[in-house]
Design a protein around this motif. Sequence first.
Motif, PDB file in Angstrom:
ATOM      1  N   ALA A  99      22.746  24.234  18.051  1.00 50.02           N
ATOM      2  CA  ALA A  99      23.475  25.498  18.043  1.00 50.02           C
ATOM      3  C   ALA A  99      22.771  26.530  17.172  1.00 50.02           C
ATOM      4  O   ALA A  99      22.686  27.718  17.523  1.00 50.02           O
ATOM      5  N   GLU A 100      22.242  26.091  16.033  1.00 51.97           N
ATOM      6  CA  GLU A 100      21.526  27.008  15.132  1.00 51.97           C
ATOM      7  C   GLU A 100      20.334  27.644  15.832  1.00 51.97           C
ATOM      8  O   GLU A 100      20.100  28.853  15.734  1.00 51.97           O
ATOM      9  N   PHE A 101      19.547  26.823  16.549  1.00 54.96           N
ATOM     10  CA  PHE A 101      18.330  27.328  17.166  1.00 54.96           C
ATOM     11  C   PHE A 101      18.601  28.079  18.470  1.00 54.96           C
ATOM     12  O   PHE A 101      17.790  28.912  18.877  1.00 54.96           O
ATOM     13  N   GLU A 102      19.735  27.788  19.118  1.00 53.82           N
ATOM     14  CA  GLU A 102      19.986  28.375  20.430  1.00 53.82           C
ATOM     15  C   GLU A 102      21.114  29.396  20.435  1.00 53.82           C
ATOM     16  O   GLU A 102      21.496  29.886  21.499  1.00 53.82           O
ATOM     17  N   SER A 103      21.639  29.757  19.272  1.00 52.23           N
ATOM     18  CA  SER A 103      22.781  30.664  19.202  1.00 52.23           C
ATOM     19  C   SER A 103      22.442  32.091  19.617  1.00 52.23           C
ATOM     20  O   SER A 103      23.322  32.855  20.017  1.00 52.23           O
ATOM     21  N   GLY A 104      21.177  32.461  19.504  1.00 50.97           N
ATOM     22  CA  GLY A 104      20.791  33.835  19.796  1.00 50.97           C
ATOM     23  C   GLY A 104      21.023  34.782  18.642  1.00 50.97           C
ATOM     24  O   GLY A 104      20.760  35.983  18.748  1.00 50.97           O
TER      25      GLY A 104
ATOM     26  N   TRP B 169       0.831  -1.197   0.000  1.00 48.25           N
ATOM     27  CA  TRP B 169       0.000   0.000   0.000  1.00 48.25           C
ATOM     28  C   TRP B 169       0.871   1.255   0.000  1.00 48.25           C
ATOM     29  O   TRP B 169       1.876   1.322   0.728  1.00 48.25           O
ATOM     30  N   PRO B 170       0.536   2.269  -0.804  1.00 46.73           N
ATOM     31  CA  PRO B 170       1.336   3.500  -0.837  1.00 46.73           C
ATOM     32  C   PRO B 170       1.008   4.398   0.359  1.00 46.73           C
ATOM     33  O   PRO B 170       0.028   5.142   0.342  1.00 46.73           O
ATOM     34  N   LEU B 171       1.834   4.333   1.385  1.00 45.32           N
ATOM     35  CA  LEU B 171       1.604   5.082   2.616  1.00 45.32           C
ATOM     36  C   LEU B 171       2.336   6.417   2.593  1.00 45.32           C
ATOM     37  O   LEU B 171       3.390   6.565   1.975  1.00 45.32           O
ATOM     38  N   THR B 172       1.771   7.382   3.291  1.00 46.43           N
ATOM     39  CA  THR B 172       2.451   8.648   3.532  1.00 46.43           C
ATOM     40  C   THR B 172       2.628   8.833   5.034  1.00 46.43           C
ATOM     41  O   THR B 172       1.866   8.287   5.842  1.00 46.43           O
ATOM     42  N   CYS B 173       3.640   9.607   5.394  1.00 49.26           N
ATOM     43  CA  CYS B 173       3.926   9.866   6.804  1.00 49.26           C
ATOM     44  C   CYS B 173       4.333  11.320   6.962  1.00 49.26           C
ATOM     45  O   CYS B 173       5.252  11.798   6.282  1.00 49.26           O
ATOM     46  N   ASN B 174       3.635  12.020   7.838  1.00 45.18           N
ATOM     47  CA  ASN B 174       3.960  13.404   8.164  1.00 45.18           C
ATOM     48  C   ASN B 174       4.453  13.444   9.611  1.00 45.18           C
ATOM     49  O   ASN B 174       3.864  12.782  10.482  1.00 45.18           O
ATOM     50  N   ALA B 175       5.511  14.186   9.875  1.00 42.48           N
ATOM     51  CA  ALA B 175       6.060  14.172  11.224  1.00 42.48           C
ATOM     52  C   ALA B 175       6.760  15.479  11.545  1.00 42.48           C
ATOM     53  O   ALA B 175       7.271  16.173  10.654  1.00 42.48           O
ATOM     54  N   VAL B 176       6.803  15.810  12.830  1.00 40.22           N
ATOM     55  CA  VAL B 176       7.516  17.001  13.282  1.00 40.22           C
ATOM     56  C   VAL B 176       8.266  16.667  14.568  1.00 40.22           C
ATOM     57  O   VAL B 176       7.763  15.944  15.430  1.00 40.22           O
ATOM     58  N   SER B 177       9.493  17.176  14.660  1.00 39.71           N
ATOM     59  CA  SER B 177      10.365  16.881  15.790  1.00 39.71           C
ATOM     60  C   SER B 177      10.888  18.160  16.415  1.00 39.71           C
ATOM     61  O   SER B 177      10.977  19.203  15.760  1.00 39.71           O
ATOM     62  N   GLY B 178      11.289  18.065  17.666  1.00 46.32           N
ATOM     63  CA  GLY B 178      12.056  19.131  18.281  1.00 46.32           C
ATOM     64  C   GLY B 178      13.440  19.210  17.648  1.00 46.32           C
ATOM     65  O   GLY B 178      13.934  18.234  17.089  1.00 46.32           O
ATOM     66  N   TYR B 179      14.083  20.369  17.760  1.00 46.00           N
ATOM     67  CA  TYR B 179      15.341  20.572  17.037  1.00 46.00           C
ATOM     68  C   TYR B 179      16.508  19.762  17.582  1.00 46.00           C
ATOM     69  O   TYR B 179      17.531  19.600  16.906  1.00 46.00           O
ATOM     70  N   SER B 180      16.394  19.201  18.778  1.00 47.13           N
ATOM     71  CA  SER B 180      17.488  18.370  19.305  1.00 47.13           C
ATOM     72  C   SER B 180      17.711  17.127  18.458  1.00 47.13           C
ATOM     73  O   SER B 180      18.780  16.523  18.508  1.00 47.13           O
ATOM     74  N   GLY B 181      16.704  16.753  17.667  1.00 48.99           N
ATOM     75  CA  GLY B 181      16.864  15.602  16.780  1.00 48.99           C
ATOM     76  C   GLY B 181      17.905  15.827  15.708  1.00 48.99           C
ATOM     77  O   GLY B 181      18.412  14.869  15.115  1.00 48.99           O
ATOM     78  N   GLY B 182      18.261  17.092  15.454  1.00 49.58           N
ATOM     79  CA  GLY B 182      19.280  17.402  14.457  1.00 49.58           C
ATOM     80  C   GLY B 182      20.686  17.403  15.004  1.00 49.58           C
ATOM     81  O   GLY B 182      21.628  17.723  14.275  1.00 49.58           O
ATOM     82  N   GLY B 183      20.866  17.076  16.286  1.00 55.68           N
ATOM     83  CA  GLY B 183      22.193  17.016  16.875  1.00 55.68           C
ATOM     84  C   GLY B 183      22.759  18.382  17.215  1.00 55.68           C
ATOM     85  O   GLY B 183      22.061  19.404  17.199  1.00 55.68           O
ATOM     86  N   LYS B 184      24.065  18.389  17.502  1.00 57.25           N
ATOM     87  CA  LYS B 184      24.700  19.601  18.016  1.00 57.25           C
ATOM     88  C   LYS B 184      24.597  20.783  17.059  1.00 57.25           C
ATOM     89  O   LYS B 184      24.426  21.923  17.484  1.00 57.25           O
ATOM     90  N   SER B 185      24.720  20.529  15.756  1.00 58.33           N
ATOM     91  CA  SER B 185      24.708  21.646  14.806  1.00 58.33           C
ATOM     92  C   SER B 185      23.347  22.325  14.781  1.00 58.33           C
ATOM     93  O   SER B 185      23.262  23.569  14.763  1.00 58.33           O
ATOM     94  N   MET B 186      22.270  21.542  14.785  1.00 58.56           N
ATOM     95  CA  MET B 186      20.945  22.160  14.759  1.00 58.56           C
ATOM     96  C   MET B 186      20.616  22.802  16.103  1.00 58.56           C
ATOM     97  O   MET B 186      19.981  23.863  16.156  1.00 58.56           O
TER      98      MET B 186
END
Length: 308
Positions: free
Chosen positions: A154-159, A135-152
Amino acid sequence: MTTIFIDGAVGTTGLQIGERLAGRSEFVQLTLPEEKRKDAIARRDALNAADIVILCLPDDAAREAVALIDNPHTRVIDASTAHRIAPGWIYGFPEVSGRAAVAEAMRVSNPGCYSTGFIALVAPLVKAGLIPADWPLTCNAVSGYSGGGKSMIAEFESGEGVPPAWRTYGLRLNHKHVPEMRERCGLAIAPLFAPAVANLFSGMIVEVPLHLAALPSAPTAAALSDALAAAYEESPIVRVVSGYDEGTLAIERLADTDRLDLFVFADVANQQARLAAALDNLGKGAAGAAVQSLNLMAGLPETAGLRL
């Protein structure tokens, strides 16, 4: 007593695992001083001295770490993407792969965060014949930015500047979680996956929409819910939520926990459903899952040290 070594202990997932293991007398944790963390000889010695190694590394470094293990007794939990569909590796989702399989495994691959929500929703329904494997399934999802690791983080918390409130990504349709989502659900067709990140540290919602009347068995929402409930009836971590009648579902619902909540929302008249999973991308989506597998491999209660 079990000796463990976390290779990559100062990364986002490694730190979260360390917090869950703090003060636990069942384990002796090997550590390396800062100046030795990237020393190949020191790492090799630690990897081979441990009963269980947890890898919190980029994919190539995780493969390298496994190659450094030259004894038959050291067991591995790999939190990277490197071995999630590799032959000989047990997928570290005990509720789906089987607790005994994880407990007895020499090599365990920790699931991805998005994958955990998708697989939790879809795998039991494919197994029950309610969703065909092709079956052709779709999936929509949203995560907090910590899922992107240290670089993300830093991007969101750099000020610097104003970080986005929300953004979609993976627009090349080659997200690294898709192969395990397909493999672990037994799907003949890769799901169309639309991930996004929100401006909050952690939390996650994963959704799979379904046109029930279009499915060959035309299942009811109740049938879907019953199949999920049966699949997780013995789980102290995964819960199928019934009687939820609110019109919204917050991404923060299970932030800072290791639980996983599943929902079936339905429009009976139009025969539509939205399957949804709520979890923490750093909890059941990363560190909590690793500690759950570690507990089973060490012969301990699977919930020991978890945030439930």
